[in-house]
Design an enzyme around this catalytic site. Structure first.
Site, PDB file in Angstrom:
ATOM      1  N   HIS A 192       0.413   5.761   0.965  1.00 27.36           N
ATOM      2  CA  HIS A 192      -0.542   6.863   1.519  1.00 27.36           C
ATOM      3  C   HIS A 192      -0.125   8.129   0.960  1.00 27.36           C
ATOM      4  O   HIS A 192       0.952   8.432   0.452  1.00 27.36           O
ATOM      5  CB  HIS A 192      -0.441   6.968   3.044  1.00 27.36           C
ATOM      6  N   GLN A 250       0.607  -1.006  -0.064  1.00 21.14           N
ATOM      7  CA  GLN A 250       0.013  -0.115  -0.021  1.00 21.14           C
ATOM      8  C   GLN A 250       0.912   1.281   0.012  1.00 21.14           C
ATOM      9  O   GLN A 250       2.128   1.074   0.233  1.00 21.14           O
ATOM     10  CB  GLN A 250      -0.748  -0.044   1.182  1.00 21.14           C
ATOM     11  N   ARG A 270      -4.190   0.835  -1.784  1.00 11.78           N
ATOM     12  CA  ARG A 270      -3.927  -0.780  -1.891  1.00 11.78           C
ATOM     13  C   ARG A 270      -3.454  -0.739  -3.335  1.00 11.78           C
ATOM     14  O   ARG A 270      -4.044  -0.790  -4.289  1.00 11.78           O
ATOM     15  CB  ARG A 270      -5.190  -1.383  -1.625  1.00 11.78           C
ATOM     16  N   GLU A 316       4.054   7.822   8.692  1.00 13.44           N
ATOM     17  CA  GLU A 316       4.009   6.768   9.726  1.00 13.44           C
ATOM     18  C   GLU A 316       5.306   6.562  10.115  1.00 13.44           C
ATOM     19  O   GLU A 316       6.203   6.561   9.275  1.00 13.44           O
ATOM     20  CB  GLU A 316       2.883   5.754   9.258  1.00 13.44           C
TER      21      GLU A 316
HETATM   22 ZN    ZN Z   1       0.769   2.415   6.024  1.00 11.30          ZN
END
Ligand code: ZN
Length: 324
Positions: free
Chosen positions: A98, A96, A193, A116
């Site tokens: 972001h 994935q 995704r 993250e």
């Molecule tokens: Zn992630």
């Protein structure tokens, strides 16, 4: 009364989740397919409630709106900026990516983007994660995805307990099965995704988001500046390690041997207890608890043999304020 703000975690079941949030942390999880514990979150998809004290029962988002003084000066920021999770991946998560703040604001109803970082709490021997890819140009990236050349495309790295990784927006990534980690991220729930290993869950594949993924994946992948955790204070009482001082958050890990005093300064701090039992300003704390130290709280005294990760948002974080 200490003034620390304890929160009740929100749990997320998932096709790839397991039971380690119960087995390792003792949480009362909804099923043996529980993937995530949102320990500190004001996101609408999992807004934690205050557990005890004068704000008992209030959601973190309401606390953020109604009591800005607890969080320092939010600088006009509409939302509580961070989200702290513990993730139990029994199976591989999808590959994935972001979006960043600008793409998310334009295409996802004004949402924040998502940077993250991961602190590996535990993993099975031989576990790897995916960070980055080997495509040299956007054209090659598209081709490799369309032809399903996943083995050649994705970049795998072996991991071990205690490792730490930063995942920037636009960086293709995946947590692989057998990993238990603490994630500190921007308060966002937007995931594109790219590939789900052709798996069927309940008889059908999960949706992929190829257009958005191709829009946001950075090419070529730049290994760039992976953070190098460094010890910033060490003594008989314990050790403090700076995991990352990034553009969205600053994270420290503190391993307390006996007692430890920490002044988080003019900004609030998110604290997650990862190991042991002890106290924080006289309040008993144990592994699996999450709380917020309000802004301008002053020194907080930790006692006992405990380890915790503390995160502070960067927008209000000042080098001069606090000892973190
Ligand atoms: Zn992630």
């Amino acid at each position: 009364m200490s003034g620390l703000i304890f929160l009740k975690p929100v749990f997320k079941e998932s096709v790839w989740g397991g039971s380690r949030l119960r087995d390792v942390f003792g949480y009362d999880i909804p099923s043996d397919h529980t993937g995530e514990c949102w320990g500190i979150s004001a996101h609408k998809n999992g807004d934690c409630l205050v557990d005890g004290g004068r704000f008992e029962g209030l959601s973190l988002s309401a606390l953020w709106r109604e009591h800005p003084e607890l969080f320092g000066s939010p600088g006009g920021q509409k939302e509580f900026p961070l989200l702290v999770k513990i993730i139990d991946a029994r199976e591989d998560l999808s590959i994935q990516v972001h979006p960043d703040d600008a793409y998310a604001a334009a295409h996802e109803n004004g949402s924040l983007g998502k940077a993250e970082c991961w602190y590996i709490l535990d993993c099975d021997p031989g576990t790897e994660i995916v960070i980055g890819h080997h495509a040299g140009s956007p054209r090659e990236l598209r081709q490799m995805i369309e032809e399903g050349r996943w083995d050649a495309l994705i970049r795998r790295i072996p991991i071990k307990k205690g490792d730490f990784f930063q995942i920037d927006p636009g960086c293709i990534h995946a947590i692989k099965g057998g990993t238990l980690l603490l994630e500190t991220q921007q308060s966002s729930d937007i995931t594109y995704r790219v590939y789900d290993y052709g798996r069927l869950w309940g008889g059908k594949p999960r949706e992929l988001h190829l257009k958005q993924s191709l829009d946001v994946i950075r090419v070529p992948f730049d290994e760039g500046e992976q953070p190098r955790p460094r010890v910033v204070k060490e003594g008989a009482e314990g050790r403090k390690t700076c995991l990352i001082a990034g553009s969205r958050y600053v994270c420290h890990k503190v391993d307390v041997n006996t007692c430890w005093e920490e002044d988080f300064g003019g900004d609030f701090a998110n604290v997650s207890i990862l190991e042991g039992e002890g106290s924080a300003d006289g309040v008993p704390v144990r592994k699996g608890q999450h709380f917020i130290v309000p802004a301008d709280y002053g020194p907080c005294r930790f006692a006992g043999a405990i380890s915790f990760i503390a995160s502070q948002p960067v927008h209000t974080w000042k080098e001069s304020g606090g000892s973190l």
